[in-house]
Design an enzyme around this catalytic site. Structure first.
Site, PDB file in Angstrom:
ATOM      1  NE  ARG A 227      -3.685  -0.248   2.546  1.00  0.00           N
ATOM      2  CZ  ARG A 227      -3.886   0.205   3.794  1.00  0.00           C
ATOM      3  NH1 ARG A 227      -3.265  -0.349   4.811  1.00  0.00           N
ATOM      4  NH2 ARG A 227      -4.694   1.198   4.009  1.00  0.00           N
TER       5      ARG A 227
ATOM      6  CG  ASN B  39      -8.892   8.548   3.277  1.00  0.00           C
ATOM      7  OD1 ASN B  39      -9.520   7.644   3.824  1.00  0.00           O
ATOM      8  ND2 ASN B  39      -9.372   9.244   2.260  1.00  0.00           N
TER       9      ASN B  39
ATOM     10  CG  HIS C  19      -8.027   6.251  11.270  1.00  0.00           C
ATOM     11  ND1 HIS C  19      -9.092   5.764  10.543  1.00  0.00           N
ATOM     12  CD2 HIS C  19      -8.505   6.467  12.526  1.00  0.00           C
ATOM     13  CE1 HIS C  19     -10.165   5.695  11.330  1.00  0.00           C
ATOM     14  NE2 HIS C  19      -9.835   6.129  12.535  1.00  0.00           N
TER      15      HIS C  19
ATOM     16  CB  CYS D  63      14.188   3.263  20.829  1.00  0.00           C
ATOM     17  SG  CYS D  63      14.606   3.501  19.082  1.00  0.00           S
TER      18      CYS D  63
ATOM     19  CB  CYS E 276      17.102  -0.101  19.984  1.00  0.00           C
ATOM     20  SG  CYS E 276      15.398  -0.281  19.411  1.00  0.00           S
TER      21      CYS E 276
ATOM     22  N   GLY F 148     -17.480   9.572   1.216  1.00  0.00           N
ATOM     23  CA  GLY F 148     -16.752   8.334   0.913  1.00  0.00           C
ATOM     24  C   GLY F 148     -16.336   7.539   2.134  1.00  0.00           C
ATOM     25  CB  THR F 149     -16.410   7.524   5.517  1.00  0.00           C
ATOM     26  OG1 THR F 149     -16.320   6.657   6.673  1.00  0.00           O
ATOM     27  CG2 THR F 149     -17.318   8.710   5.835  1.00  0.00           C
TER      28      THR F 149
HETATM   29  C1  BJW Z   1     -17.116   6.044  -2.490  1.00  0.00           C
HETATM   30  C2  BJW Z   1     -16.581   5.894  -3.751  1.00  0.00           C
HETATM   31  C3  BJW Z   1     -16.452   7.051  -4.548  1.00  0.00           C
HETATM   32  C4  BJW Z   1     -16.608   3.954  -2.788  1.00  0.00           C
HETATM   33  N1  BJW Z   1     -16.835   8.223  -4.053  1.00  0.00           N
HETATM   34  N2  BJW Z   1     -17.509   7.219  -2.037  1.00  0.00           N
HETATM   35  C5  BJW Z   1     -17.877   1.955  19.497  1.00  0.00           C
HETATM   36  C6  BJW Z   1     -18.751   1.011  18.983  1.00  0.00           C
HETATM   37  C7  BJW Z   1     -18.262  -0.137  18.353  1.00  0.00           C
HETATM   38  C8  BJW Z   1     -16.879  -0.351  18.242  1.00  0.00           C
HETATM   39  C9  BJW Z   1     -16.025   0.572  18.760  1.00  0.00           C
HETATM   40  C10 BJW Z   1     -16.520   1.706  19.379  1.00  0.00           C
HETATM   41  N3  BJW Z   1     -15.431   2.461  19.755  1.00  0.00           N
HETATM   42  C11 BJW Z   1     -14.307   1.825  19.425  1.00  0.00           C
HETATM   43  C12 BJW Z   1     -14.633   0.667  18.816  1.00  0.00           C
HETATM   44  C13 BJW Z   1     -13.641  -0.318  18.287  1.00  0.00           C
HETATM   45  C14 BJW Z   1     -13.120   0.034  16.908  1.00  0.00           C
HETATM   46  C15 BJW Z   1     -14.294   0.069  15.932  1.00  0.00           C
HETATM   47  O1  BJW Z   1     -14.779   1.091  15.543  1.00  0.00           O
HETATM   48  N4  BJW Z   1     -14.756  -1.102  15.511  1.00  0.00           N
HETATM   49  C16 BJW Z   1     -15.896  -1.216  14.596  1.00  0.00           C
HETATM   50  C17 BJW Z   1     -15.395  -1.556  13.200  1.00  0.00           C
HETATM   51  C18 BJW Z   1     -16.825  -2.260  15.128  1.00  0.00           C
HETATM   52  N5  BJW Z   1     -12.383   1.289  16.909  1.00  0.00           N
HETATM   53  C19 BJW Z   1     -11.117   1.383  17.319  1.00  0.00           C
HETATM   54  O2  BJW Z   1     -10.518   0.416  17.740  1.00  0.00           O
HETATM   55  C20 BJW Z   1     -10.455   2.757  17.251  1.00  0.00           C
HETATM   56  N6  BJW Z   1      -9.799   3.092  18.454  1.00  0.00           N
HETATM   57  C21 BJW Z   1     -10.471   3.350  19.586  1.00  0.00           C
HETATM   58  O3  BJW Z   1     -11.678   3.309  19.644  1.00  0.00           O
HETATM   59  O4  BJW Z   1      -9.656   3.676  20.649  1.00  0.00           O
HETATM   60  C22 BJW Z   1     -10.231   3.674  21.935  1.00  0.00           C
HETATM   61  C23 BJW Z   1     -10.025   2.294  22.504  1.00  0.00           C
HETATM   62  C24 BJW Z   1      -8.749   1.894  22.838  1.00  0.00           C
HETATM   63  C25 BJW Z   1      -8.557   0.644  23.367  1.00  0.00           C
HETATM   64  C26 BJW Z   1      -9.640  -0.223  23.530  1.00  0.00           C
HETATM   65  C27 BJW Z   1     -10.915   0.181  23.156  1.00  0.00           C
HETATM   66  C28 BJW Z   1     -11.108   1.459  22.640  1.00  0.00           C
HETATM   67  C29 BJW Z   1      -9.360   2.763  16.191  1.00  0.00           C
HETATM   68  C30 BJW Z   1      -9.883   2.573  14.811  1.00  0.00           C
HETATM   69  C31 BJW Z   1      -8.698   2.520  13.831  1.00  0.00           C
HETATM   70  C32 BJW Z   1      -9.150   2.220  12.408  1.00  0.00           C
HETATM   71  N7  BJW Z   1      -8.005   1.953  11.597  1.00  0.00           N
HETATM   72  C33 BJW Z   1      -8.177   1.689  10.184  1.00  0.00           C
HETATM   73  C34 BJW Z   1      -6.806   1.274   9.599  1.00  0.00           C
HETATM   74  C35 BJW Z   1      -5.913   2.509   9.451  1.00  0.00           C
HETATM   75  C36 BJW Z   1      -4.576   2.197   8.867  1.00  0.00           C
HETATM   76  C37 BJW Z   1      -4.637   1.627   7.467  1.00  0.00           C
HETATM   77  O5  BJW Z   1      -5.195   2.240   6.540  1.00  0.00           O
HETATM   78  O6  BJW Z   1      -4.106   0.544   7.299  1.00  0.00           O
HETATM   79  O7  BJW Z   1      -8.695   2.855   9.524  1.00  0.00           O
HETATM   80  S1  BJW Z   1      -9.443   0.479   9.863  1.00  0.00           S
HETATM   81  C38 BJW Z   1     -10.032   1.232   8.366  1.00  0.00           C
HETATM   82  O8  BJW Z   1     -11.404   1.659   8.513  1.00  0.00           O
HETATM   83  C39 BJW Z   1      -9.204   2.521   8.208  1.00  0.00           C
HETATM   84  C40 BJW Z   1     -10.241   3.498   7.748  1.00  0.00           C
HETATM   85  O9  BJW Z   1      -9.808   4.829   8.016  1.00  0.00           O
HETATM   86  C41 BJW Z   1     -11.442   3.085   8.536  1.00  0.00           C
HETATM   87  C42 BJW Z   1     -12.750   3.593   7.955  1.00  0.00           C
HETATM   88  O10 BJW Z   1     -12.995   3.067   6.696  1.00  0.00           O
HETATM   89  P1  BJW Z   1     -13.631   3.979   5.554  1.00  0.00           P
HETATM   90  O11 BJW Z   1     -12.705   5.063   5.221  1.00  0.00           O
HETATM   91  O12 BJW Z   1     -15.006   4.368   5.942  1.00  0.00           O
HETATM   92  O13 BJW Z   1     -13.614   2.977   4.303  1.00  0.00           O
HETATM   93  P2  BJW Z   1     -14.680   1.845   3.855  1.00  0.00           P
HETATM   94  O14 BJW Z   1     -14.001   0.957   2.898  1.00  0.00           O
HETATM   95  O15 BJW Z   1     -15.306   1.228   5.028  1.00  0.00           O
HETATM   96  O16 BJW Z   1     -15.822   2.650   3.108  1.00  0.00           O
HETATM   97  C43 BJW Z   1     -15.605   3.267   1.852  1.00  0.00           C
HETATM   98  C44 BJW Z   1     -16.860   4.013   1.466  1.00  0.00           C
HETATM   99  O17 BJW Z   1     -16.587   4.722   0.257  1.00  0.00           O
HETATM  100  C45 BJW Z   1     -18.052   3.112   1.182  1.00  0.00           C
HETATM  101  O18 BJW Z   1     -19.192   3.637   1.857  1.00  0.00           O
HETATM  102  C46 BJW Z   1     -18.244   3.212  -0.338  1.00  0.00           C
HETATM  103  O19 BJW Z   1     -19.605   3.113  -0.750  1.00  0.00           O
HETATM  104  C47 BJW Z   1     -17.701   4.575  -0.623  1.00  0.00           C
HETATM  105  N8  BJW Z   1     -17.187   4.812  -1.976  1.00  0.00           N
HETATM  106  N9  BJW Z   1     -16.315   4.564  -4.018  1.00  0.00           N
HETATM  107  C48 BJW Z   1     -17.399   8.295  -2.854  1.00  0.00           C
HETATM  108  N10 BJW Z   1     -15.939   6.978  -5.850  1.00  0.00           N
HETATM  109 ZN    ZN Z   2      14.618   1.475  18.104  1.00  0.00          ZN
END
Ligand code: BJW
Ligand code: ZN
Length: 249
Positions: A68, A100, A117, A128, A149, A186-187
């Site tokens: 990626r 993003n 993110h 470290c 390290c 787009g989310t």
């Molecule tokens: C178009 C299009 C076009 C297509 N034009 N549109 C409350 C309730 C339930 C769960 C939780 C909660 N609070 C926390 C959680 C847990 C968890 C979570 O949310 N889980 C759910 C999935 C169930 N969240 C976390 O763990 C977060 N941290 C947190 O809460 O910390 C506090 C905590 C700490 C310790 C313990 C407990 C809590 C962190 C979340 C981190 C997410 N990370 C990722 C990876 C990032 C790195 C990487 O890229 O590798 O982030 S996951 C992934 O999903 C990425 C994205 O930013 C994120 C969102 O996805 P996104 O952008 O919406 O993409 P898609 O693919 O889902 O959707 C695309 C959309 O585009 C679609 O709708 C299409 O239709 C559309 N589309 N073409 C316009 N041309």
């Molecule tokens: Zn190090």
């Protein structure tokens, strides 16, 4: 396509927040996570985007990020990103809140970008904290090791179970809570806490507009749903905003 109500808000808005997800970069060639053909129709999210996943299978997770990193280094902002950069100049306050990690908003010219993110161009040693560029970590095959390290280097992105960067989160909550117009673009709005931002904007009285080819859990609660790809809808929205604000001037 643009309602009178939206035209009026475009004319008078002082503060706009644009909340973006993977869909805005789809037309640049960056795969989304959950759409048809997205990354996670093949793999479970926790297997790739979590510390547990990385610990269990470091080579697989690193290789996914390395791939990626290469894709994101090669892609260009699309008309959707460019329209948001142009829109920044029309309003006194304009913030991008992005999930993003691909830098495409900054490369299109937006100057206020809150990254919730992390960022694919940064990496750090888990032992470290020493920072590394992509050039340094992609030079050799396999999971990179710290030159200081010997620790494991990881991408500076937010995985499931990890806290979001505090400054970016606080700034995003402020931008959502003070916006006259909030765009959710787009989310899929399923990942929290990011997905709570449209609700913060709605509760504070903003007009909330969603732009997506598909419906999401947010769709039934927004003021308007502009159904279509961001690369088509956002240039139309920019044209409407520019015309409305010219009338006002
Ligand atoms: C178009 C299009 C076009 C297509 N034009 N549109 C409350 C309730 C339930 C769960 C939780 C909660 N609070 C926390 C959680 C847990 C968890 C979570 O949310 N889980 C759910 C999935 C169930 N969240 C976390 O763990 C977060 N941290 C947190 O809460 O910390 C506090 C905590 C700490 C310790 C313990 C407990 C809590 C962190 C979340 C981190 C997410 N990370 C990722 C990876 C990032 C790195 C990487 O890229 O590798 O982030 S996951 C992934 O999903 C990425 C994205 O930013 C994120 C969102 O996805 P996104 O952008 O919406 O993409 P898609 O693919 O889902 O959707 C695309 C959309 O585009 C679609 O709708 C299409 O239709 C559309 N589309 N073409 C316009 N041309
Ligand atoms: Zn190090």
């Amino acid at each position: 396509m643009i309602s009178d109500r939206l035209r009026n808000v475009l004319r008078s808005a002082q503060s706009v927040a644009a909340f973006t997800g993977a869909g805005i970069s789809a037309e640049s060639g960056v795969p989304t996570f959950r759409s048809k053909g997205g990354i996670w129709t093949k793999m479970k999210p926790e297997e790739l985007a979590s510390m547990d996943g990385f610990m269990k299978n470091p080579d697989l997770v690193w290789e996914w990020y390395a791939q990626r990193k290469r894709i994101m280094a090669d892609v260009q902002p699309n008309p959707g990103h460019r329209a948001l950069a142009q829109m920044e100049r029309l309003f006194p306050r304009f913030a991008i809140i992005t999930q993003n990690i691909d830098n495409l908003h900054q490369r299109a010219g937006n100057t206020v970008v809150h990254e919730l993110h992390g960022n694919i161009e940064r990496n750090y040693c888990m032992a470290c904290g020493k920072r590394y560029t992509n050039e340094e970590v992609l030079a050799s095959a396999g999971v990179p090791r710290c030159s200081a390290c010997g620790g494991t280097i990881r991408p500076d992105v937010v995985w499931f179970g990890e806290m979001l960067p505090e400054d970016a989160w606080d700034a995003s909550v402020r931008a959502a809570g003070s916006a006259d117009l909030f765009l959710s673009i787009g989310t899929s709005t399923v990942v929290y806490p990011a997905a709570s931002l449209p609700t913060i904007a709605l509760d504070a009285g903003a007009m909330v507009v969603e732009i997506n080819p598909e419906t999401t859990p947010l769709t039934s609660r927004v003021d308007e749903f502009l159904q279509g790809p961001a690369g088509t809808v956002l240039p139309e929205l920019y044209d409407a905003a520019a015309a409305a604000r010219k009338e006002k001037a």
